[in-house]
Design a protein around this motif. Structure first.
Motif, short mmCIF file in Angstrom:
data_model
loop_
_atom_site.label_atom_id
_atom_site.label_comp_id
_atom_site.label_asym_id
_atom_site.label_seq_id
_atom_site.Cartn_x
_atom_site.Cartn_y
_atom_site.Cartn_z
N ASP A 156 0.80 -1.22 0.00
CA ASP A 156 0.00 0.00 0.00
C ASP A 156 0.84 1.28 0.00
N LEU A 175 -5.60 8.18 0.67
CA LEU A 175 -4.22 7.69 0.73
C LEU A 175 -3.96 7.13 2.13
N VAL A 221 -3.71 4.11 -3.84
CA VAL A 221 -4.73 5.13 -3.67
C VAL A 221 -6.09 4.50 -3.94
N ASP A 257 2.28 2.85 -2.29
CA ASP A 257 1.93 3.72 -3.41
C ASP A 257 0.49 3.46 -3.87
N ARG A 268 3.82 12.59 -6.51
CA ARG A 268 4.04 11.16 -6.35
C ARG A 268 2.98 10.38 -7.13
N THR A 269 3.36 9.30 -7.80
CA THR A 269 2.43 8.50 -8.57
C THR A 269 1.95 7.31 -7.74
N TYR A 270 0.63 7.13 -7.72
CA TYR A 270 -0.02 6.07 -6.95
C TYR A 270 -0.76 5.12 -7.89
N SER A 271 -0.81 3.85 -7.50
CA SER A 271 -1.59 2.85 -8.22
C SER A 271 -2.99 2.80 -7.62
N HIS A 300 -3.43 4.88 -12.76
CA HIS A 300 -2.50 5.57 -11.86
C HIS A 300 -2.95 7.02 -11.70
#
Length: 181
Positions: free
Chosen positions: A73, A126, A77, A75, A104-107, A98
Motif C-alpha cells: 500500500d 491515501l 490510492v 503507493d 508522487r504516482t499512486y496505483s 494511476h
C-alpha cells in the motif's frame, strides 16, 4: 452504531476508553493528474482501518490492507466514484490506472461508491503511514473517525471529551483541544 468525526491533536492515545474504534485522518487539496487530465482534488490521508470503521466497501478493487505500513500500500490510492468515471474512464481493470498527486504516482487499488462522503467528500484516499498516525510530526490538525461503543451515547462521550480538552489545555500552555461533533 453511530460514527462521529472529531478534530483531534495529541489526544488519540489518551481517550481510548471512550470509543470502540478510532482512525485518524487529515485532509489535503491539490491538483492531481489522472489519465492525462489535471484535476483539482480533495484528498484524505487516513489510517488504513478507515473503511473498516466506516463499514464501507469499494465498488471495485479493494481498500487498504489493515496491516500497518504494508509495502503493498506504499503507493496505493483509493479513488472516488466521480474521479474514476470522469477522469479514469470507469475501467474495472484497476491495475492499469494511476494517479499522480503531490508529486508522487499512486496505483489505483479501489473505487469508493458514489455515496461515499464520510468523513468528508473526497476524490482520493491515501494511507497514513504509521509513524505519522502516532506522531506529533504529522499534520498540525488531525481528525479522527470514531465509532462509539455499543449502547454508548454521544452526550456521555461529549462530556468526557470536553473534560479531556480542559485537562489538555493545562498540559499545553492553555491551548484548547477542540472537538467538533
Amino acid at each position: 452504531t453511530e460514527i462521529y468525526t472529531l478534530s483531534l491533536h495529541d489526544a488519540l492515545p489518551i481517550c481510548t476508553d471512550l470509543y470502540a474504534s478510532i482512525v485518524p485522518f487529515s485532509c489535503s487539496s491539490g491538483v492531481a493528474e489522472a489519465n492525462g487530465h489535471l484535476v483539482q482534488t480533495q484528498a484524505i490521508i487516513a489510517g488504513t482501518r478507515l473503511f473498516n470503521v466506516l463499514g464501507v466497501k469499494p465498488i471495485a478493487g479493494r481498500t487498504f490492507n489493515t496491516t500497518r505500513d504494508d509495502p503493498a500500500d506504499a503507493d496505493a490510492v483509493v479513488v472516488g466514484y466521480q474521479l474514476w468515471q470522469d477522469d479514469l474512464g470507469g475501467t474495472r481493470d484497476l491495475a492499469t490506472l494511476h494517479v499522480t498527486y503531490d508529486g508522487r504516482t499512486y496505483s489505483v487499488v479501489g473505487v469508493m461508491p458514489p455515496s461515499m462522503y464520510r468523513p468528508v467528500s473526497a476524490d482520493l484516499w491515501l494511507p497514513m503511514p504509521k509513524v505519522q498516525e502516532h506522531s506529533a510530526d504529522g499534520p498540525a490538525l488531525i481528525h479522527a473517525v470514531v465509532r462509539l461503543k455499543p449502547g454508548d451515547t454521544k452526550a456521555r462521550v461529549k462530556g468526557q471529551l470536553d473534560a479531556l480538552a480542559a485537562q489538555m489545555a493545562s498540559r499545553y500552555d492553555g491551548k484548547r483541544l477542540d472537538f467538533d461533533y
